[in-house]
Design an enzyme around this catalytic site. Sequence first.
Site, PDB file in Angstrom:
ATOM      1  N   HIS A   1      18.113 -11.051 -48.584  1.00 36.30           N
ATOM      2  CA  HIS A   1      17.243  -9.977 -48.088  1.00 36.30           C
ATOM      3  C   HIS A   1      15.764 -10.171 -48.430  1.00 36.30           C
ATOM      4  CE1 HIS A   1      20.535  -7.610 -46.636  1.00 36.30           C
ATOM      5  NE2 HIS A   1      21.055  -7.397 -47.834  1.00 36.30           N
TER       6      HIS A   1
ATOM      7  N   TYR B   1      29.710  -5.713 -55.008  1.00 30.94           N
ATOM      8  CA  TYR B   1      29.393  -4.678 -55.992  1.00 30.94           C
ATOM      9  C   TYR B   1      30.619  -4.176 -56.741  1.00 30.94           C
ATOM     10  CZ  TYR B   1      25.218  -5.316 -53.368  1.00 30.94           C
ATOM     11  OH  TYR B   1      24.137  -5.921 -52.765  1.00 30.94           O
TER      12      TYR B   1
END
Length: 380
Positions: free
Chosen positions: A140, A303
């Site tokens: 990102h 995550y």
Amino acid sequence: MLEDTAVGSKGEVVYVADPKLLSCSDAIPAFRQRACLTHALITSYGLHHKMRVVPSEAANEEDIRKFHSQDYVEFLQKDVPEEDEDKDAQDEFGLGFDCPFLDNLWGLVCGLVGGSLTAARELTSGRSKIALNWCGGWHHAQRDMASGFCYVNDIVLAVLHLRSAFPKVLYIDLDVHHGDGVENAYLFSPKVVTLSLHQREIGFYPTTGAVEDIGLGKGKFYTLNVPYKEGINDTQFIYLFESILYPLCEVFMPDAVVCQCGADALSQDPLGGGNLTLKAYTTCVTHVTNLSKPTLFLGGGGYNKSNTAKLWTAITATVLKCPVSTEIPEHQFFHWYGPDFELEVTAGLQKSSNTQESLDQTIKAVHGNIQKLAESLEQK
């Protein structure tokens, strides 16, 4: 149990790992302990003995400036005490909620980039055919700012290095989130194809990656986006991947491949919306290795830390063609894998919002873009 069926000689697969690199990855708050969990699980299965383990060499300022802007690099080099932080500057460069200012941020950035550059050098030197860096994959980060837990775009810099030996590079992104930073970096490039499979819903980060986004200028048709809806399952994901990878490679014929294996499309990931098991990823990875090109595999999102460690261990075993027991060996982090202590991630009860019709519509659109890429290449 482990079987001694690793691919060719030990040197064919290189695994980049060392305490400093693991520490850099674990320093990012959203991913604390994840790198150490992954490394410990890989070694508990003895997979490190099947590969050549190479320590990372940290990147320097010159390396990082090959993509990132001078202003952003200078900001990252500042050692700013918390009480004197320039909030406006932090906002300008994307430092905030998901990318907080960290101690020794410049050292961390150099370490993370260094892991992927070290892996890329193993490929360009011809010493290895496949390189693994589970501490990489920060897709990102933009040229002049941090974004989405990513302070630096190691992928863009690794691809740049690969292009010194391999003229045409295919970048594949399996993360549940669109690989926007890499796509933006190569938006105008006719030498790098970016292929991103990702969930795309209203409000789902980073909201980009429509199937109509196909690159710009000389890079038009070299960007391919494969969006899907929430709850995608193994069968649907594999169907999308198989339907697109081979037609694309018949047209583009890459000299090298980079594959980002973000684990957040797995079932039970708190920031993803997918319902995949390890099978979806390992099947796709097998297809990538079947291309028989120098290939760099990187980490990314993920995550649910124990599930992420399971996935990257399973991919490592897949690349090595070395089946492993579903029973996780006892080791330092064994307690993280209770109550079943098995190398599996089960699908949830979530119903997929994808239908056969919606998948086929996406594939048809992407095939149309691949056809335009083929026509573009014929004109050159």
